[in-house]
Write a protein that holds these residues in place. Sequence first.
Motif, short mmCIF file in Angstrom:
data_model
loop_
_atom_site.label_atom_id
_atom_site.label_comp_id
_atom_site.label_asym_id
_atom_site.label_seq_id
_atom_site.Cartn_x
_atom_site.Cartn_y
_atom_site.Cartn_z
N PHE A 21 49.11 -42.90 125.79
CA PHE A 21 47.71 -42.47 125.91
C PHE A 21 46.88 -43.55 126.63
N THR A 22 45.67 -43.15 127.02
CA THR A 22 44.67 -44.11 127.51
C THR A 22 43.40 -43.98 126.68
N LEU A 23 42.59 -45.04 126.72
CA LEU A 23 41.25 -45.01 126.10
C LEU A 23 40.35 -45.88 126.97
N LYS A 37 35.02 -36.78 118.59
CA LYS A 37 36.13 -35.91 119.01
C LYS A 37 36.05 -34.60 118.22
N LEU A 41 44.07 -34.67 117.83
CA LEU A 41 44.30 -35.99 117.25
C LEU A 41 42.99 -36.78 117.18
N ASN A 47 35.19 -42.24 119.21
CA ASN A 47 36.17 -43.03 119.95
C ASN A 47 35.73 -43.15 121.41
N GLY A 50 39.66 -40.65 126.48
CA GLY A 50 41.04 -40.81 126.94
C GLY A 50 41.91 -39.66 126.50
N GLY A 51 43.19 -39.80 126.79
CA GLY A 51 44.13 -38.74 126.41
C GLY A 51 45.53 -39.10 126.86
N LYS A 52 46.38 -38.09 126.86
CA LYS A 52 47.80 -38.32 127.17
C LYS A 52 48.02 -38.55 128.67
N GLU A 66 40.63 -38.74 132.56
CA GLU A 66 40.14 -38.35 131.22
C GLU A 66 38.66 -38.70 131.05
N TYR A 86 51.09 -48.10 118.02
CA TYR A 86 51.05 -47.57 116.66
C TYR A 86 52.46 -47.23 116.23
N GLU A 114 35.64 -31.48 124.37
CA GLU A 114 36.46 -32.35 123.51
C GLU A 114 35.67 -33.49 122.86
N TRP A 132 38.84 -44.14 113.49
CA TRP A 132 40.20 -44.42 113.05
C TRP A 132 40.19 -45.71 112.21
N ASP A 134 42.15 -48.07 112.15
CA ASP A 134 42.60 -49.27 112.88
C ASP A 134 41.52 -49.85 113.79
N TRP A 138 40.93 -54.08 116.21
CA TRP A 138 41.06 -54.52 117.61
C TRP A 138 39.80 -54.34 118.46
N1 6U4 Z 1 45.22 -44.46 115.82
C1 6U4 Z 1 44.42 -44.32 116.89
N2 6U4 Z 1 43.29 -45.08 117.02
C2 6U4 Z 1 42.45 -44.96 118.09
O1 6U4 Z 1 41.43 -45.67 118.15
N3 6U4 Z 1 42.66 -44.06 119.07
C3 6U4 Z 1 43.75 -43.31 118.98
C4 6U4 Z 1 44.69 -43.40 117.92
N4 6U4 Z 1 45.70 -42.48 118.15
C5 6U4 Z 1 45.38 -41.88 119.31
N5 6U4 Z 1 44.22 -42.37 119.82
C6 6U4 Z 1 43.53 -41.94 121.02
C7 6U4 Z 1 44.39 -41.92 122.24
C8 6U4 Z 1 43.75 -40.80 123.05
O2 6U4 Z 1 42.69 -41.33 123.84
C9 6U4 Z 1 43.18 -39.85 122.01
C10 6U4 Z 1 44.04 -38.64 121.72
O3 6U4 Z 1 44.20 -37.93 122.88
P1 6U4 Z 1 44.45 -36.35 122.89
O4 6U4 Z 1 45.59 -36.01 122.01
O5 6U4 Z 1 43.16 -35.68 122.61
O6 6U4 Z 1 44.90 -36.19 124.37
P2 6U4 Z 1 44.46 -35.11 125.45
O7 6U4 Z 1 42.99 -35.31 125.77
O8 6U4 Z 1 45.43 -35.30 126.58
O9 6U4 Z 1 44.70 -33.83 124.61
P3 6U4 Z 1 44.48 -32.28 124.89
O10 6U4 Z 1 43.64 -32.17 126.14
O11 6U4 Z 1 43.78 -31.83 123.63
O12 6U4 Z 1 45.90 -31.82 125.01
O13 6U4 Z 1 43.09 -40.61 120.81
#
Ligand code: 6U4
Length: 179
Positions: A21-23, A37, A41, A47, A50-52, A66, A86, A114, A132, A134, A138
């Motif tokens: 993922f990215t953020l 959000k 997830l 937050n 970002g995303g996958k 993203e 993680y 989103e 989150w 965590d 950080w």
């Molecule tokens: N434990 C954690 N703590 C945190 O701060 N950010 C987290 C985290 N686990 C995941 N993330 C972030 C990474 C990413 O930016 C986001 C989750 O991304 P998504 O699953 O929403 O991805 P996408 O935007 O690609 O999804 P869709 O468009 O819904 O398929 O949450």
Amino acid sequence: MKPEIETNLEIDTKMHVNKLFTLVFLKKNKSVLLGLKTRGLGKGFWNGFGGKVEKNETVMDCAKRELKEECNLEAKDLKQIGVVRYDLLHDNSSDVVHIFTCTQFEGVEKPSEEMNPIQWYKFRAIPFTQMWPDSPHWYPYMLDEKYFSARITYSDENTIKGSSIQVYNNLSNVLKIAE
Ligand SMILES: Nc1[nH]c(=O)nc2c1ncn2[C@H]1C[C@H](O)[C@@H](COP(=O)(O)OP(=O)(O)OP(=O)(O)O)O1
């Protein structure tokens, strides 16, 4: 430079990295732009954006895409600053999130399906209780523009079993944790 260790993790699981993922964190006048959000997830948590990472896309391209999709802004000086890994014991897998900061951006900020609402938060007033668990481990390094890597072990979706943070003076060592 010798890394600073916040906490030592005794376990060193060799779990398979499942998702990448990215953020992105936009910064202005000691404030950072966060979004609430609305789905998937991290639903209900504030937050960065970002995303996958998609197939055939670099983490930098994903970060830009993203950001645009989720708050309508175009990053002009994205800086890769950290990596958070993680280890999810309950899922026997690991997720890796590449962290970026950015101070130059163009466009008119807008909430998205989103991330809604979106809001600037002063560095000293980040809403950690609605994030989150965590994040407090950080965010201080990210806010301070320190190159860092973090490894967080969750024993279930809400419980952190351990964490370790290392700070570096350049990016290359940071990326080793993502391998
Ligand atoms: N434990 C954690 N703590 C945190 O701060 N950010 C987290 C985290 N686990 C995941 N993330 C972030 C990474 C990413 O930016 C986001 C989750 O991304 P998504 O699953 O929403 O991805 P996408 O935007 O690609 O999804 P869709 O468009 O819904 O398929 O949450």
